[in-house]
Design an enzyme around this catalytic site. Structure first.
Site, short mmCIF file in Angstrom:
data_model
loop_
_atom_site.label_atom_id
_atom_site.label_comp_id
_atom_site.label_asym_id
_atom_site.label_seq_id
_atom_site.Cartn_x
_atom_site.Cartn_y
_atom_site.Cartn_z
N HIS A 136 3.88 -21.50 -44.43
CA HIS A 136 2.94 -22.09 -43.46
C HIS A 136 1.66 -22.44 -44.23
O HIS A 136 0.66 -21.74 -44.20
CB HIS A 136 2.63 -21.10 -42.34
N ASP A 140 4.50 -25.58 -36.72
CA ASP A 140 4.77 -26.69 -37.64
C ASP A 140 6.01 -27.46 -37.19
O ASP A 140 6.06 -28.69 -37.21
CB ASP A 140 4.98 -26.13 -39.05
#
Ligand code: NAX
Length: 326
Positions: A187, A159
């Protein structure tokens, strides 16, 4: 040459496992002077496929690769391991509720935590990639009595890297110009890619972008990049996930660039009012084999709200697996 270090990979016959094993064997994790042993762990039905991976690894004749163990036995797989990548997990299938997914994965990460605790080297470092990565990491941590909380982390680096590259692309700069991005939280789509302290070639990112683009395009695109890849490739991110896992572990062990920070999922100590005992992504610097949370950032109201939103999601996830947390 140094003596080999032993690295365990679960889900080693899967997409990410297949991508990461070869890069580690080639020296991409710890460099060209660090030999490695690979302990490849799979479930029984995947052992024939894993044997094929082993054959290919041998066929590469990697100068740094020493022993290879392929096994479904956790005590063998985690025996004397220095570094562990927990990648294999139970995917969400049709009709499966989040609670079912969390419980199914609990059944994997609880025994894995116990086996790591009983068999790995004392200073083992563990990175959890398999989803839901943060809560799986929390389950593993609670079931590893011989490990300290700082020895288990969860992967937010994909990410983080996505957030960097999408900003760089928008501004027309190279990704190395971008410093001090944080992706906070889980996440999942509540993760918060935060540009408040980010700079691009020394200039504040906030002064280079439009807030509307940031809040209504950029954030959503980072949060949903996984789905965008599946749509395009017909398969989920594998090479980029493997690359991020290598970035995470390499920085943790060898140090991160000191002119910026990286995002890591770690056991919250209560910084930024994030409840303790959640696996939550924070900005960190890594040095001398350890990570240290950057704790002195001033956060605007928007950032605080977003950080709390992801915290709430992780609290709910933790509640759903409380039976697995000893
Ligand atoms: P695959 O389904 O290709 O491979 C998973 C492998 O794990 C399979 O070979 C399976 O047999 C094995 N496995 C299942 N249970 C196991 C167990 N108990 N012990 C050992 N092995 C086991 O999935 P892949 O694309 O490799 O993704 C792996 C995991 O990473 C998934 O949970 C995925 O959602 C997660 N991801 C996490 C990311 C992150 O940023 N944290 C990003 C990438 C990825 O989506």
């Amino acid at each position: 040459m140094k003596p080999p270090v032993t690295i365990a990979i679960t889900g080693a016959a899967g997409n990410i496992g297949y991508a990461i094993a070869f890069r580690i064997a080639a020296g991409d994790l710890f460099g060209p002077d660090q030999p490695v042993n690979l302990n490849l762990i799979e479930i029984e039905p995947a052992l024939p496929a894993l044997e094929g991976v082993v054959m290919e690894l041998r066929d590469c004749a990697f100068p740094l690769l020493h022993d290879i163990v392929a096994t479904a036995d956790l005590d063998t797989g985690f025996g004397n391991t220095d570094y562990v990548f927990l990648i294999g997990s139970r995917p969400r299938t049709k009709g499966m509720e989040r609670q079912d997914l969390l419980s199914a994965n609990g059944a994997i990460f609880k025994p894995q935590g116990q086996a790591i605790s009983a068999n790995a080297s004392k200073d083992v470092r563990v990175l959890v990639v398999g989803n839901p990565a943060n809560t799986n990491a929390l389950i593993a941590l609670h079931n590893s009595p011989n490990l300290q909380p700082h020895q288990i982390t969860s992967m937010m680096r994909l990410d983080h890297n996505r957030a960097i590259s999408m900003l760089a692309e928008k501004i027309g700069k190279h990704s190395t110009s971008v410093k001090n991005i944080t992706v906070w939280g889980n996440h999942s789509i509540t993760q918060f890619p935060d540009l408040q302290h980010c700079t691009v070639d020394g200039e504040a990112a906030y002064s280079l972008i439009d807030q509307d683009w940031y809040k209504h395009e950029y954030m959503g695109r980072v949060q949903k990049r996984g789905a965008e890849i599946i749509e395009a490739r017909g398969a989920s991110s594998a090479a980029s996930a493997a690359s991020a896992a290598i970035d995470h572990m390499r920085d943790w062990v060898l140090g991160s660039p000191q002119d910026s920070w990286v995002s890591m999922g770690l056991c919250s100590a209560g910084d930024y009012n994030v409840e303790k005992d959640l696996m939550y992504s924070f900005p960190v610097n890594c040095k001398n084999g350890n990570y240290e949370t950057i704790t002195n950032l001033e956060l605007n109201e928007f950032s605080q709200e977003m950080i709390a939103l992801s915290e709430q999601e992780l609290i709910k996830e933790r509640d759903m697996v409380k039976d697995l947390l000893s």
